[in-house]
Design a protein around this motif. Structure first.
Motif, PDB file in Angstrom:
ATOM      1  N   HIS A 192       0.799  -1.221   0.000  1.00 61.58           N
ATOM      2  CA  HIS A 192       0.000   0.000   0.000  1.00 61.58           C
ATOM      3  C   HIS A 192       0.833   1.274   0.000  1.00 61.58           C
ATOM      4  O   HIS A 192       0.528   2.223  -0.720  1.00 61.58           O
ATOM      5  N   SER A 193       1.885   1.329   0.820  1.00 61.01           N
ATOM      6  CA  SER A 193       2.625   2.581   0.951  1.00 61.01           C
ATOM      7  C   SER A 193       4.005   2.331   1.545  1.00 61.01           C
ATOM      8  O   SER A 193       4.266   1.271   2.127  1.00 61.01           O
ATOM      9  N   GLN A 194       4.871   3.362   1.418  1.00 62.26           N
ATOM     10  CA  GLN A 194       6.204   3.286   2.007  1.00 62.26           C
ATOM     11  C   GLN A 194       6.124   3.110   3.522  1.00 62.26           C
ATOM     12  O   GLN A 194       6.869   2.323   4.111  1.00 62.26           O
ATOM     13  N   GLN A 195       5.218   3.844   4.139  1.00 57.76           N
ATOM     14  CA  GLN A 195       5.108   3.801   5.591  1.00 57.76           C
ATOM     15  C   GLN A 195       4.693   2.418   6.080  1.00 57.76           C
ATOM     16  O   GLN A 195       5.261   1.886   7.048  1.00 57.76           O
ATOM     17  N   LEU A 196       3.720   1.818   5.411  1.00 53.93           N
ATOM     18  CA  LEU A 196       3.265   0.490   5.831  1.00 53.93           C
ATOM     19  C   LEU A 196       4.329  -0.559   5.551  1.00 53.93           C
ATOM     20  O   LEU A 196       4.503  -1.508   6.331  1.00 53.93           O
ATOM     21  N   ALA A 197       5.048  -0.403   4.436  1.00 52.48           N
ATOM     22  CA  ALA A 197       6.141  -1.334   4.157  1.00 52.48           C
ATOM     23  C   ALA A 197       7.219  -1.232   5.231  1.00 52.48           C
ATOM     24  O   ALA A 197       7.790  -2.245   5.662  1.00 52.48           O
ATOM     25  N   MET A 198       7.483  -0.015   5.677  1.00 51.53           N
ATOM     26  CA  MET A 198       8.482   0.160   6.734  1.00 51.53           C
ATOM     27  C   MET A 198       8.009  -0.459   8.046  1.00 51.53           C
ATOM     28  O   MET A 198       8.820  -0.986   8.828  1.00 51.53           O
ATOM     29  N   SER A 199       6.708  -0.419   8.304  1.00 54.21           N
ATOM     30  CA  SER A 199       6.195  -1.052   9.526  1.00 54.21           C
ATOM     31  C   SER A 199       6.424  -2.562   9.494  1.00 54.21           C
ATOM     32  O   SER A 199       6.670  -3.175  10.534  1.00 54.21           O
ATOM     33  N   VAL A 200       6.354  -3.151   8.301  1.00 55.72           N
ATOM     34  CA  VAL A 200       6.667  -4.577   8.167  1.00 55.72           C
ATOM     35  C   VAL A 200       8.139  -4.820   8.438  1.00 55.72           C
ATOM     36  O   VAL A 200       8.514  -5.780   9.130  1.00 55.72           O
ATOM     37  N   ILE A 201       9.003  -3.942   7.928  1.00 53.37           N
ATOM     38  CA  ILE A 201      10.444  -4.090   8.149  1.00 53.37           C
ATOM     39  C   ILE A 201      10.782  -3.946   9.628  1.00 53.37           C
ATOM     40  O   ILE A 201      11.541  -4.746  10.187  1.00 53.37           O
ATOM     41  N   VAL A 202      10.215  -2.927  10.260  1.00 55.12           N
ATOM     42  CA  VAL A 202      10.477  -2.681  11.679  1.00 55.12           C
ATOM     43  C   VAL A 202      10.017  -3.854  12.541  1.00 55.12           C
ATOM     44  O   VAL A 202      10.625  -4.174  13.572  1.00 55.12           O
TER      45      VAL A 202
END
Length: 536
Positions: free
Chosen positions: A323-333
């Motif tokens: 969906h978005s960069q922010q949500l992808a980063m939440s997966v990484i974190v």
């Protein structure tokens, strides 16, 4: 005397019929007996007993027919061909609850095998009889009827629509409220089978108040019921955003996350499936799951699951990251990339590995920072192996190619690109070289490392046609270095230097030649024969 003999004869006749159907019902419980029973034309013998004057014989005959039909599609087809269903169904309205339960069992045993047999049940009037049985007071009859309805509905949207048209949905929703756990289970299963087909069918279930009833049972301690509830909610949420929002509005979160930690594999799988069906619709719904702690729960769930159980969790991470960069980063974190790397290494099924590869692509395609997370997990060699291995399925190869392309085009982490420069096939290599052409013009330290690591030499060995993207990338890289360095690392340059050495004529300065001649001693002449000790 004669009256007594007649009475004994009829009594013996009744006992013999009852003993026969009881014996057949018992024999039909064991698979090894089916062939012999079928060979003895047992169904034609049981058929007339459905109209017997003794209720116990009728019920047991129906039970035996149900066991036979349940064993195989062939026997079920024999029952249908024998025109037994109309007679069985005709007795349902006038018989007691025991007969109705047995009749529902027969209809279920026939309908479960195929679309054609399920349609035969409907054409024989079986669906109307099942709806009548749903209205029975006895919970065992309701359970048996709901079970049969579910088997009819699961085969196709057309058959599920027939179930809806017969008026079964409101009664099934009422069954969810029954105190008997068995009735709840099969009713939830039947509603789930209806919802899975289409948005239109799902709306009928939702309009009858199913979601609130399902939500009330989301934390049920009964394992089998919880499986069906989660499955039904997943099948509702998957169709449209509006339906997914209705499920979320039933306030099932964060309670539903407890299912990810359950000991039962199906509960964990169905919970992950529900989350997957919700997060796939919009960034807002995905963010809601993230805010409730859903990503960490999914990652932890993947650490305890494998194979088909892990699949919905893998896809939930992929849908969220897409969906978005922010949500992808939440997966990484949430250490999602690390866990996906473990899954890619451990899973053997190409279908599961393909899902992992797809999810990694959704995470890494956003920015260089996202791509670096993929690179730091050392996933590029594994993705390349999935793409180039002859053992990989076509689908896995295609997903690996797409993921490599999308992530490499964002990656500027040079240490992860270096191995690919030596191993990647041409259609992947151009993306690797393209990234070097973006970074090297602006990073002196990377240029030095590029030379000392042997990458510049490797780039000079690449055969690229003039005018292609790859050739343009190589030219851009070469322009980052002095011409003599590029020539030095070009193929054949050492041989060229040796050839020049062989043909090179020294250039003498003034007096150098004379000095060299004076400093060089003359070559010794041959000694006289006597001095050499040679005698005549």
């Amino acid at each position: 005397m004669a009256a007594r003999l007649i009475e004994q004869a009829f009594d013996q006749y009744n006992k013999s019929r009852l003993q026969f159907v009881q014996t057949v019902a018992d024999l039909a419980s064991r698979p090894q007996n089916m062939e012999h029973l079928h060979a003895n034309n047992v169904m034609s013998l049981l058929h007339p007993l459905l109209m017997d004057v003794v209720p116990a014989i009728q019920q047991t005959a129906a039970l035996a027919l149900g066991k036979l039909a349940s064993f195989s599609q062939q026997l079920a087809q024999t029952l249908v061909s024998g025109n037994i269903l109309p007679q069985l169904i005709s007795q349902v309205p006038v018989q007691n609850r025991f007969y109705k339960k047995s009749a529902c069992f027969v209809l279920r045993a026939v309908a479960k095998h195929s679309v054609e047999l399920a349609r035969a049940v409907i054409e024989s009037g079986g669906l109307n009889a099942l709806v009548v049985c749903l209205e029975e007071f006895d919970p065992n009859v309701k359970e048996s009827s709901a079970w049969a309805i579910g088997y009819v509905a699961r085969h196709s949207p057309e058959l599920a629509q027939s179930v809806v048209d017969a008026g079964a949905v409101p009664l099934l929703v009422l069954c969810i409220k029954e105190p008997e756990i068995g009735v709840r289970r099969v009713a939830a299963s039947a509603l789930s089978d209806i919802c899975k087909h289409s948005e239109e069918l799902t709306h009928v279930v939702v309009e009858n108040g199913a979601i609130s009833n399902f939500a009330a049972l989301i934390t049920s301690p009964d394992t089998k019921l919880k499986r069906q509830i989660l499955s039904a909610l997943s099948n509702i949420a998957k169709h449209t955003l509006a339906l997914a929002e209705l499920v979320v509005e039933a306030e099932i979160f964060p309670d539903v996350f407890s299912g990810l930690q359950d000991d039962d594999d199906l509960i964990r799988k169905n919970t992950a499936g529900l989350i997957k069906e919700i997060v796939k619709h919009t960034p807002e719904l995905a963010q809601l799951i993230v805010n409730a702690g859903g990503m960490a729960s999914i990652v932890d769930y993947l650490g305890r699951s494998e194979g088909h159980v892990a699949l919905p969790g893998i896809m939930a991470l992929g849908f969220t990251a897409a969906h978005s960069q922010q949500l992808a980063m939440s997966v990484i974190v949430s250490r999602g990339v690390v866990q996906l790397a473990i899954c890619l290494n451990d899973e053997k099924d190409d279908h599961i590995r393909g899902a992992v590869v797809w999810a990694l692509g959704q995470i890494g395609r956003h920015t260089p920072e996202h791509a670096k997370a993929i690179a730091m997990a050392n996933l590029f060699p594994k993705l390349l192996e999935c793409y180039t291995s002859s053992d990989s399925s076509d689908d896995l190869q295609d997903k690996a190619r797409r993921t490599l392309k999308s992530v490499l085009q964002m990656c500027v982490y040079m240490p992860a690109l270096d191995p690919l420069l030596h191993e990647a096939p041409p259609n992947i290599l151009k993306y690797v070289v393209g990234q070097y052409s973006k970074v090297l013009p602006h990073d002196p330290q990377s240029r030095r490392q590029f030379v000392t690591s042997g990458c510049l030499r490797k780039v000079q060995e690449i055969q690229a046609e003039p005018g292609t993207e790859l050739r343009e990338y190589i030219n851009t890289i070469n322009n980052c270095f002095p011409e003599e360095i590029v020539r030095y690392y070009s193929p054949g340059y050492s041989e060229h230097l040796l050839e020049r050495l062989e043909t090179y004529e020294p250039v003498w300065t003034d007096g150098a030649r004379e000095d060299w001649q004076q400093d060089t001693p003359p070559a010794p002449s041959a000694p006289p024969a006597a001095a050499a000790g040679i005698t005549a």
